[in-house]
Design an enzyme around this catalytic site. Sequence first.
Site, PDB file in Angstrom:
ATOM      1  N   CYS A  97       2.449   5.368  16.256  1.00  0.00           N
ATOM      2  CA  CYS A  97       2.213   5.154  14.821  1.00  0.00           C
ATOM      3  C   CYS A  97       3.439   4.597  14.103  1.00  0.00           C
ATOM      4  O   CYS A  97       3.336   4.146  12.960  1.00  0.00           O
ATOM      5  CB  CYS A  97       1.768   6.449  14.155  1.00  0.00           C
ATOM      6  SG  CYS A  97       0.285   7.122  14.877  1.00  0.00           S
ATOM      7  N   CYS A 215      -8.792  13.967   7.860  1.00  0.00           N
ATOM      8  CA  CYS A 215      -8.308  13.182   9.002  1.00  0.00           C
ATOM      9  C   CYS A 215      -8.200  11.731   8.570  1.00  0.00           C
ATOM     10  O   CYS A 215      -9.104  11.221   7.899  1.00  0.00           O
ATOM     11  CB  CYS A 215      -9.295  13.239  10.162  1.00  0.00           C
ATOM     12  SG  CYS A 215      -9.707  14.892  10.714  1.00  0.00           S
ATOM     13  N   SER A 216      -7.132  11.047   8.994  1.00  0.00           N
ATOM     14  CA  SER A 216      -7.081   9.608   8.742  1.00  0.00           C
ATOM     15  C   SER A 216      -8.172   8.960   9.588  1.00  0.00           C
ATOM     16  O   SER A 216      -8.497   9.453  10.664  1.00  0.00           O
ATOM     17  CB  SER A 216      -5.707   9.044   9.086  1.00  0.00           C
ATOM     18  OG  SER A 216      -5.391   9.326  10.428  1.00  0.00           O
ATOM     19  N   HIS A 341      -5.608   3.791   8.538  1.00  0.00           N
ATOM     20  CA  HIS A 341      -4.504   3.908   9.485  1.00  0.00           C
ATOM     21  C   HIS A 341      -4.694   2.983  10.688  1.00  0.00           C
ATOM     22  O   HIS A 341      -5.007   3.443  11.790  1.00  0.00           O
ATOM     23  CB  HIS A 341      -4.376   5.367   9.911  1.00  0.00           C
ATOM     24  CG  HIS A 341      -3.188   5.660  10.774  1.00  0.00           C
ATOM     25  ND1 HIS A 341      -2.058   4.873  10.811  1.00  0.00           N
ATOM     26  CD2 HIS A 341      -2.963   6.678  11.665  1.00  0.00           C
ATOM     27  CE1 HIS A 341      -1.191   5.378  11.666  1.00  0.00           C
ATOM     28  NE2 HIS A 341      -1.720   6.460  12.205  1.00  0.00           N
TER      29      HIS A 341
HETATM   30  N1  COA Z   1     -12.758  10.257   5.078  1.00  0.00           N
HETATM   31  C1  COA Z   1     -14.006   9.913   4.737  1.00  0.00           C
HETATM   32  N2  COA Z   1     -14.879   9.415   5.598  1.00  0.00           N
HETATM   33  C2  COA Z   1     -14.486   9.271   6.852  1.00  0.00           C
HETATM   34  C3  COA Z   1     -13.203   9.597   7.293  1.00  0.00           C
HETATM   35  C4  COA Z   1     -12.317  10.110   6.344  1.00  0.00           C
HETATM   36  N3  COA Z   1     -11.072  10.427   6.653  1.00  0.00           N
HETATM   37  N4  COA Z   1     -13.118   9.320   8.598  1.00  0.00           N
HETATM   38  C5  COA Z   1     -14.304   8.814   8.965  1.00  0.00           C
HETATM   39  N5  COA Z   1     -15.122   8.779   7.905  1.00  0.00           N
HETATM   40  C6  COA Z   1     -16.482   8.305   7.849  1.00  0.00           C
HETATM   41  C7  COA Z   1     -16.579   6.975   8.535  1.00  0.00           C
HETATM   42  O1  COA Z   1     -16.339   5.902   7.619  1.00  0.00           O
HETATM   43  C8  COA Z   1     -18.007   6.964   9.024  1.00  0.00           C
HETATM   44  O2  COA Z   1     -18.868   6.590   7.980  1.00  0.00           O
HETATM   45  P1  COA Z   1     -19.987   5.489   8.247  1.00  0.00           P
HETATM   46  O3  COA Z   1     -20.829   6.073   9.356  1.00  0.00           O
HETATM   47  O4  COA Z   1     -20.656   5.374   6.931  1.00  0.00           O
HETATM   48  O5  COA Z   1     -19.269   4.259   8.678  1.00  0.00           O
HETATM   49  C9  COA Z   1     -18.267   8.439   9.333  1.00  0.00           C
HETATM   50  O6  COA Z   1     -17.305   9.184   8.594  1.00  0.00           O
HETATM   51  C10 COA Z   1     -18.107   8.748  10.799  1.00  0.00           C
HETATM   52  O7  COA Z   1     -16.886   8.136  11.187  1.00  0.00           O
HETATM   53  P2  COA Z   1     -16.513   8.049  12.703  1.00  0.00           P
HETATM   54  O8  COA Z   1     -15.237   7.260  12.840  1.00  0.00           O
HETATM   55  O9  COA Z   1     -17.694   7.567  13.463  1.00  0.00           O
HETATM   56  O10 COA Z   1     -16.230   9.567  12.999  1.00  0.00           O
HETATM   57  P3  COA Z   1     -15.884  10.183  14.363  1.00  0.00           P
HETATM   58  O11 COA Z   1     -16.494  11.528  14.444  1.00  0.00           O
HETATM   59  O12 COA Z   1     -16.147   9.226  15.462  1.00  0.00           O
HETATM   60  O13 COA Z   1     -14.286  10.344  14.242  1.00  0.00           O
HETATM   61  C11 COA Z   1     -12.329  11.537  13.665  1.00  0.00           C
HETATM   62  C12 COA Z   1     -13.751  11.173  13.249  1.00  0.00           C
HETATM   63  C13 COA Z   1     -11.694  12.360  12.561  1.00  0.00           C
HETATM   64  C14 COA Z   1     -12.362  12.354  14.988  1.00  0.00           C
HETATM   65  C15 COA Z   1     -11.524  10.229  13.917  1.00  0.00           C
HETATM   66  O14 COA Z   1     -11.604   9.436  12.752  1.00  0.00           O
HETATM   67  C16 COA Z   1     -10.073  10.505  14.250  1.00  0.00           C
HETATM   68  O15 COA Z   1      -9.744  10.866  15.361  1.00  0.00           O
HETATM   69  N6  COA Z   1      -9.158  10.314  13.295  1.00  0.00           N
HETATM   70  C17 COA Z   1      -7.723  10.475  13.549  1.00  0.00           C
HETATM   71  C18 COA Z   1      -7.162   9.208  14.168  1.00  0.00           C
HETATM   72  C19 COA Z   1      -5.770   9.452  14.736  1.00  0.00           C
HETATM   73  O16 COA Z   1      -5.535  10.362  15.503  1.00  0.00           O
HETATM   74  N7  COA Z   1      -4.831   8.616  14.363  1.00  0.00           N
HETATM   75  C20 COA Z   1      -3.472   8.772  14.799  1.00  0.00           C
HETATM   76  C21 COA Z   1      -2.872   9.905  14.064  1.00  0.00           C
HETATM   77  S1  COA Z   1      -1.155  10.108  14.364  1.00  0.00           S
END
Ligand code: COA
Length: 397
Positions: A97, A215-216, A341
């Site tokens: 990151c 979560c980002s 992110h």
């Molecule tokens: N706030 C609001 N909505 C969010 C969101 C957030 N932070 N994150 C995802 N969404 C929404 C998406 O836009 C999506 O909406 P849509 O279906 O209308 O497009 C829905 O929620 C589902 O998103 P999706 O990405 O399919 O969710 P997921 O269950 O596959 O993944 C997490 C969710 C949190 C597990 C994943 O986003 C994640 O791992 N995030 C952290 C990434 C990371 O680790 N980065 C490095 C950090 S150092």
Amino acid sequence: MSDQEQFVMAEQADRGGAPAVYVVGVGMTQFGKQPDRTPEDLGREAVWAALQDAAIDPRKIEAAYCGHVYQGMAVGQRVMAQVGLAGIPVTNVENVCSSGATAIHGGYLAIRAGECDVVLALGVECLTGRFRGALAPEEGDFEALQGMTMPSIYAMRARRHMETYGTTAEQLARVSVKNKRNASLNPYAQFKKAVTLEEVMASRPIAEPLKLMECSPVSDGAAAVVLMSERAVRALAARKPTRLAAVALLSGTYEPGLTDMAFEPLTWRTAQVAYARAGVGPEDIGFAEVHDCFSSAEVLRVEGLGLVPRGEYPRFVEAGHADIGGKLPINPSGGLLGKGHPLGATGVAQVVELVRQLRGEAGPRQIDGAKAGLAHCRGGKAAGIEGAACTIAILTA
Ligand code: COA
């Protein structure tokens, strides 16, 4: 602090007489889900925007540094070829990151060393076409393979902060409320809708106590900055430069046994280097963009930077002190939670926001009287060490 750490810090801080570095142009793309766009396409847009903002002849760029994580071979060269700048030295950097911030660090060092006067630093990442859900761990990371993925690490750290300091789940959720509100004022942000505390608390659990909105997201985007030495500024700069007073980069030390999950020594150590280099202390910082990959991460970062005493940041947020217009605005851009992110682009986009704030060009997000801002990234993990990379930039008006 060990002797070796003290030695590293003294060496990092003591560079008197090297040329001063300035940011003279910034640009970024929309962040968000853009699976049809390529790294070349996003990178070109960001680089072109930064060059236009700098209002210089692109042929003045002497070298480029490109941060990314998953964009494959020679992505920096592929982007530079799109803007007609093939042939200059291009360095691609991967530091999880902190990749984009490490690209800025490379450009900063090239100017400080007197090797270059005009350098481009960019970050680019296309993730949504590649990942659903949590990012996949590296095969050699035995901790991640047993479940220590990013959401679970920051959930455990949240729990420890709650146990140690009495932090509540609602206080953590307020970090997301604040950042998504700021993002709603940022046309480049992934999420443009402010949310209530109730909406954050009711969002789907990801790793307790963290909910989806803490979560980002997974994102696509690019950002770029043009850096100049003082003498290039005098000869070429068309607009008021912003001083890049310090960039510091450290990686994690060995972390045997149980660690203090409620505090980040790596952030603290990197901050000491950055403050020493810039000749400022935490009390001089007027606002910050910090690596809020999860709500709990913003807490660890602001406390690790010494901007707020340990254990007090959740109450600081609850009191509105971290809002735009508060005592110490944190993540006025919307941060990773609101702006998105795209890993390699994040550290560069943080500096874009700092420059816009310090120039007074942040529109509805503008912080009154912004004089010194700090950007913090902390990149990833690797089994056995505290964190892969931490980068901090300090900019002054
Ligand atoms: N706030 C609001 N909505 C969010 C969101 C957030 N932070 N994150 C995802 N969404 C929404 C998406 O836009 C999506 O909406 P849509 O279906 O209308 O497009 C829905 O929620 C589902 O998103 P999706 O990405 O399919 O969710 P997921 O269950 O596959 O993944 C997490 C969710 C949190 C597990 C994943 O986003 C994640 O791992 N995030 C952290 C990434 C990371 O680790 N980065 C490095 C950090 S150092």
